[in-house]
Each structure stands twice: as C-alpha cells, then as structure tokens.
Design a protein around this motif. Structure first.
Motif, PDB file in Angstrom:
ATOM      1  N   TYR A  46       0.875  -1.170   0.000  1.00  0.00           N
ATOM      2  CA  TYR A  46       0.000   0.000   0.000  1.00  0.00           C
ATOM      3  C   TYR A  46       0.917   1.227   0.000  1.00  0.00           C
ATOM      4  CZ  TYR A  46      -3.592   3.335   1.405  1.00  0.00           C
ATOM      5  OH  TYR A  46      -4.450   4.407   1.458  1.00  0.00           O
ATOM      6  N   VAL A  47       0.908   1.985  -1.109  1.00  0.00           N
ATOM      7  CA  VAL A  47       1.853   3.082  -1.301  1.00  0.00           C
ATOM      8  C   VAL A  47       1.120   4.409  -1.318  1.00  0.00           C
ATOM      9  CG1 VAL A  47       3.609   4.079  -2.816  1.00  0.00           C
ATOM     10  CG2 VAL A  47       3.418   1.585  -2.597  1.00  0.00           C
ATOM     11  N   VAL A  48       1.619   5.361  -0.541  1.00  0.00           N
ATOM     12  CA  VAL A  48       1.062   6.713  -0.505  1.00  0.00           C
ATOM     13  C   VAL A  48       2.162   7.692  -0.873  1.00  0.00           C
ATOM     14  CG1 VAL A  48      -0.093   8.463   0.885  1.00  0.00           C
ATOM     15  CG2 VAL A  48      -0.554   6.036   1.303  1.00  0.00           C
ATOM     16  N   ASP A  49       1.906   8.532  -1.856  1.00  0.00           N
ATOM     17  CA  ASP A  49       2.912   9.483  -2.328  1.00  0.00           C
ATOM     18  C   ASP A  49       2.632  10.878  -1.780  1.00  0.00           C
ATOM     19  OD1 ASP A  49       5.023  10.602  -3.675  1.00  0.00           O
ATOM     20  OD2 ASP A  49       4.025  10.667  -5.616  1.00  0.00           O
ATOM     21  N   ASN A  50       3.724  11.598  -1.484  1.00  0.00           N
ATOM     22  CA  ASN A  50       3.657  13.008  -1.084  1.00  0.00           C
ATOM     23  C   ASN A  50       2.766  13.222   0.132  1.00  0.00           C
ATOM     24  OD1 ASN A  50       4.243  15.735  -1.166  1.00  0.00           O
ATOM     25  ND2 ASN A  50       2.658  16.214  -2.680  1.00  0.00           N
ATOM     26  N   ILE A  51       2.928  12.374   1.129  1.00  0.00           N
ATOM     27  CA  ILE A  51       2.163  12.545   2.360  1.00  0.00           C
ATOM     28  C   ILE A  51       2.971  13.414   3.324  1.00  0.00           C
ATOM     29  CG2 ILE A  51       3.106  10.397   3.327  1.00  0.00           C
ATOM     30  CD1 ILE A  51       0.454  10.064   4.830  1.00  0.00           C
ATOM     31  N   PRO A  52       2.349  14.393   3.978  1.00  0.00           N
ATOM     32  CA  PRO A  52       3.071  15.188   4.974  1.00  0.00           C
ATOM     33  C   PRO A  52       3.595  14.293   6.085  1.00  0.00           C
ATOM     34  CG  PRO A  52       0.995  16.247   4.397  1.00  0.00           C
ATOM     35  CD  PRO A  52       0.971  14.880   3.778  1.00  0.00           C
ATOM     36  N   ALA A  53       4.804  14.543   6.526  1.00  0.00           N
ATOM     37  CA  ALA A  53       5.421  13.686   7.539  1.00  0.00           C
ATOM     38  C   ALA A  53       4.589  13.611   8.812  1.00  0.00           C
ATOM     39  CB  ALA A  53       6.831  14.192   7.851  1.00  0.00           C
ATOM     40  N   ARG A  54       3.915  14.704   9.155  1.00  0.00           N
ATOM     41  CA  ARG A  54       3.134  14.714  10.397  1.00  0.00           C
ATOM     42  C   ARG A  54       1.920  13.786  10.344  1.00  0.00           C
ATOM     43  NH1 ARG A  54       1.406  20.873  10.792  1.00  0.00           N
ATOM     44  NH2 ARG A  54       3.628  21.068  10.334  1.00  0.00           N
ATOM     45  N   MET A  55       1.574  13.282   9.161  1.00  0.00           N
ATOM     46  CA  MET A  55       0.425  12.388   9.026  1.00  0.00           C
ATOM     47  C   MET A  55       0.809  10.917   8.973  1.00  0.00           C
ATOM     48  SD  MET A  55      -1.922  14.478   6.265  1.00  0.00           S
ATOM     49  CE  MET A  55      -3.187  13.205   6.330  1.00  0.00           C
ATOM     50  N   LEU A  56       2.107  10.614   9.127  1.00  0.00           N
ATOM     51  CA  LEU A  56       2.549   9.227   8.982  1.00  0.00           C
ATOM     52  C   LEU A  56       1.950   8.313  10.051  1.00  0.00           C
ATOM     53  CD1 LEU A  56       6.304   9.807   8.044  1.00  0.00           C
ATOM     54  CD2 LEU A  56       4.485   8.910   6.567  1.00  0.00           C
ATOM     55  N   MET A  67       9.329  10.396  13.034  1.00  0.00           N
ATOM     56  CA  MET A  67      10.096   9.185  13.325  1.00  0.00           C
ATOM     57  C   MET A  67      10.043   8.850  14.808  1.00  0.00           C
ATOM     58  SD  MET A  67      11.272   7.876  10.547  1.00  0.00           S
ATOM     59  CE  MET A  67      12.591   6.817  11.128  1.00  0.00           C
ATOM     60  N   GLN A  68      10.155   9.866  15.649  1.00  0.00           N
ATOM     61  CA  GLN A  68      10.083   9.642  17.094  1.00  0.00           C
ATOM     62  C   GLN A  68       8.708   9.109  17.483  1.00  0.00           C
ATOM     63  OE1 GLN A  68      11.365  12.988  19.470  1.00  0.00           O
ATOM     64  NE2 GLN A  68      10.242  12.274  21.268  1.00  0.00           N
ATOM     65  N   ASP A  69       7.652   9.696  16.910  1.00  0.00           N
ATOM     66  CA  ASP A  69       6.289   9.263  17.238  1.00  0.00           C
ATOM     67  C   ASP A  69       6.029   7.837  16.757  1.00  0.00           C
ATOM     68  OD1 ASP A  69       5.857  11.755  18.320  1.00  0.00           O
ATOM     69  OD2 ASP A  69       4.796  12.544  16.559  1.00  0.00           O
ATOM     70  N   LEU A  70       6.521   7.500  15.577  1.00  0.00           N
ATOM     71  CA  LEU A  70       6.317   6.161  15.044  1.00  0.00           C
ATOM     72  C   LEU A  70       6.972   5.106  15.927  1.00  0.00           C
ATOM     73  CD1 LEU A  70       6.863   6.895  11.253  1.00  0.00           C
ATOM     74  CD2 LEU A  70       4.766   5.970  12.252  1.00  0.00           C
ATOM     75  N   SER A  74       7.786   5.409  19.066  1.00  0.00           N
ATOM     76  CA  SER A  74       7.083   5.365  20.350  1.00  0.00           C
ATOM     77  C   SER A  74       5.781   4.579  20.220  1.00  0.00           C
ATOM     78  CB  SER A  74       6.785   6.783  20.837  1.00  0.00           C
ATOM     79  OG  SER A  74       7.978   7.493  21.076  1.00  0.00           O
ATOM     80  N   GLY A  75       5.178   4.627  19.045  1.00  0.00           N
ATOM     81  CA  GLY A  75       3.924   3.921  18.824  1.00  0.00           C
ATOM     82  C   GLY A  75       4.106   2.468  18.443  1.00  0.00           C
ATOM     83  N   GLY A  76       5.349   1.995  18.405  1.00  0.00           N
ATOM     84  CA  GLY A  76       5.572   0.579  18.151  1.00  0.00           C
ATOM     85  C   GLY A  76       5.971   0.237  16.740  1.00  0.00           C
ATOM     86  N   TRP A  77       6.193   1.239  15.897  1.00  0.00           N
ATOM     87  CA  TRP A  77       6.584   0.977  14.513  1.00  0.00           C
ATOM     88  C   TRP A  77       8.085   1.135  14.354  1.00  0.00           C
ATOM     89  CZ3 TRP A  77       3.492  -0.768  10.629  1.00  0.00           C
ATOM     90  CH2 TRP A  77       2.119  -0.787  10.894  1.00  0.00           C
ATOM     91  N   ALA A  78       8.657   0.280  13.514  1.00  0.00           N
ATOM     92  CA  ALA A  78      10.093   0.357  13.224  1.00  0.00           C
ATOM     93  C   ALA A  78      10.263   0.609  11.732  1.00  0.00           C
ATOM     94  CB  ALA A  78      10.800  -0.939  13.631  1.00  0.00           C
ATOM     95  N   PRO A  79      10.027   1.840  11.288  1.00  0.00           N
ATOM     96  CA  PRO A  79      10.071   2.114   9.855  1.00  0.00           C
ATOM     97  C   PRO A  79      11.475   1.967   9.274  1.00  0.00           C
ATOM     98  CG  PRO A  79       9.929   4.164  11.084  1.00  0.00           C
ATOM     99  CD  PRO A  79       9.749   3.051  12.082  1.00  0.00           C
ATOM    100  N   MET A  80      11.533   1.440   8.088  1.00  0.00           N
ATOM    101  CA  MET A  80      12.790   1.315   7.352  1.00  0.00           C
ATOM    102  C   MET A  80      12.891   2.506   6.408  1.00  0.00           C
ATOM    103  SD  MET A  80      13.940  -1.784   4.827  1.00  0.00           S
ATOM    104  CE  MET A  80      15.549  -1.844   4.027  1.00  0.00           C
TER     105      MET A  80
END
Length: 297
Positions: A39-49, A85-88, A90-96
């Motif tokens: 599922y790919v989303v382009d040009n999303i504001p970082a604050r909405m990740l 990145m900090q919020d992700l 903290s929320g349990g996600w490990a984004p690559m």
C-alpha cells in the motif's frame, strides 16, 4: 505506549519510508513496491505518517505492508520528519528509511531532460534548488538504513535494485551488494566500503583485451594472475567476512561494497565476479553483483 516491535528483517518490513532527492527515482521505487502489493502513498506530509499506519491496521486481520513517499514538497519537512520518526517508534513501529540519491550533475541532466523546475528552485538556478534540498535532507540521509545511488542507472536498473532489496525471502538477514564502478564516473554515493583496483595493470592498454570485459575469461585470467591480485582479494574477503558478522549482530539489512577501477569495465568487474563467488557460502546473506559502468562507452 504500545509494545515496540522488533525491527523487521530486510525486505519484510511492515512500514517503509521512501525519501531522497527530487529526480533521483523515488517514484520508480514506489512503483516497484506497489507492483509487489504494498500500500503506497505518495507526497504525504510527515506529520500524518502515524495516522496512516494506524488506519492500515484498523479492521484488518492481515498485516498490510505500507510504503510512504515523503519529501521536501511538504512544508516544514525536516522538523516534521524528525518528530514523525520519534512518534512512530514510540507507537511501536520500526520504519525502514530508504533514501534515493544521485549526484548533482545527474540530477541536473534529468531535470533538464524533462524541462521541469526543481521544487526548491524558486527564482534561482536549477542547481540552487538541488543544493538547497541536499542541505535540508542531510540529516535524513545520514539516518537512513539504505541509500540507493541511482547515478548512471536507467529506470529498469533502478527497478531491479529495489526489487532485489525487497525480495520476499524471509531467511535473508542481510543483503550484500558488490558493485563494480569506474572512478572516472564517480564513487557510488551508497557505497559503505570502497575497494580500489587501480594498483593492478589495466587490461585496457592491451589491444587484445580492450574490447573484452572482466566477465570474459581472458580478462579475468589476466587480472587475477597479476602480482598482488590474489593477496588483495583474499584480504578483502577476510575483511568482508569479519564485517558481515558484525553487520548481522548489529541488525544491518543492506550493505553496498564498491569495487572500482578506472573505467569500471575490466579489473573491477573481474574482482566483483571473484568476490561474490567466494562469499556465496555465507548463511543468511544474499550476495548480488552489480556492474554500474559496464555498458558505458
């Protein structure tokens, strides 16, 4: 705060952030993942990740693989990205984080070819916009787990590189790319280790070998039989085996080794072929040889 997930294995991450320089190939990389069913989303504001990944988990029994393209087109990108990145995490996600890059000269040629302005160019020159973007992305690039240098790549080569990176083979813990290149065309930006073969005699100056490459037996035999060649390759093999053990311990997912000679056609190609053959027995490591400049005139 939720339970923090383990960092996913290479190519099997739940969430990938694609970022990098405009014109370097983010869209191509995103298309590859979309073709793989992400599922790919382009040009999303970082604050909405964080909202994005939360939405993909709602009412779903199947874990969705998500990729988001984030870049300087969104306002306050640098500060928002760091906070996201900090919020992700903290929320349990490990984004690559995958950073797509290319040299300034290559980016200029690409923008000129499509006759489009750089998003940060404003009233200045094209190169001004590229340099502004590079400054904004410096910290993001340094924190990225994977950097892909697309200088000299066409669309098909970049697609193959991304496809190899996100292969679905679960048992692969580390992907080692061994890349031949020519110093005359520049050192690969994504190289973690660089080996220099220019101390060996150049087959280019032998009229009987010039038209062949390091993939051909006569060039390979010439290169590998030179004084110091076997010793150098043996030391390189030992160094890489030691480094790879450390990379596996530290959870590294992707490592690029650049092997260079003058033109990237003879010595470096033969050495990449030899090194990949010697290292293919490493468990949990997928080793792929690439020849960046082999097709150049």
């Amino acid at each position: 705060m939720g339970t923090v997930r383990e960092a996913p294995a290479a190519g099997r991450g739940d969430f990938v952030l694609l970022t990098g320089m405009s014109g370097a190939g983010r869209t191509t990389a995103a298309d590859v993942l979309e073709d793989r069913g992400w599922y790919v989303v382009d040009n999303i504001p970082a604050r909405m990740l964080l909202e994005l990944v939360a939405l993909t988990e709602e009412d779903s029994d199947v874990k969705q693989q998500v990729a988001a393209v984030v870049d300087v087109r969104s306002r306050h990108f640098a500060s928002d990205f760091a906070q996201a990145m900090q919020d992700l995490r903290s929320g349990g996600w490990a984004p690559m984080v995958v950073f797509i890059d290319a040299t300034d000269a290559s980016l200029v040629r690409r923008f000129e070819a499509v006759r489009r302005p750089h998003p940060l160019q404003d009233e200045g020159l094209l190169l001004d916009g590229i340099r502004s973007e590079r400054r904004l992305l410096a910290e993001v690039r340094s924190a990225a787990e994977v950097v892909i240098d697309t200088t000299g790549y066409n669309v098909h080569q970049l697609s193959a590189k991304v496809d190899e990176l996100f292969s679905s083979e679960v048992e692969i813990r580390l992907r080692l790319a061994v890349l031949s290149f020519g110093f005359k065309y520049g050192i690969p930006l994504d190289a973690d280790v660089v080996l220099d073969l220019r101390f060996l005699p150049n087959p280019y100056w032998d009229p009987e070998l010039r038209a062949f490459t390091g993939r051909d037996a006569q060039v390979r035999e010439f290169v590998l039989s030179q004084p110091g060649a076997q010793e150098f390759i043996g030391h390189a093999e030992d160094m890489l085996r030691t480094s790879i053990r450390g990379y596996l311990t530290e959870g590294r997912r992707h490592v690029t080794v650049g092997v260079g000679c003058t033109g990237g056609k003879h010595r470096s190609v033969a050495t990449v072929e030899e090194l990949t053959a010697r290292l293919e027995d490493l468990p949990g490591v997928q080793i792929t040889g690439f020849h960046r400049d082999l097709g150049r005139e």
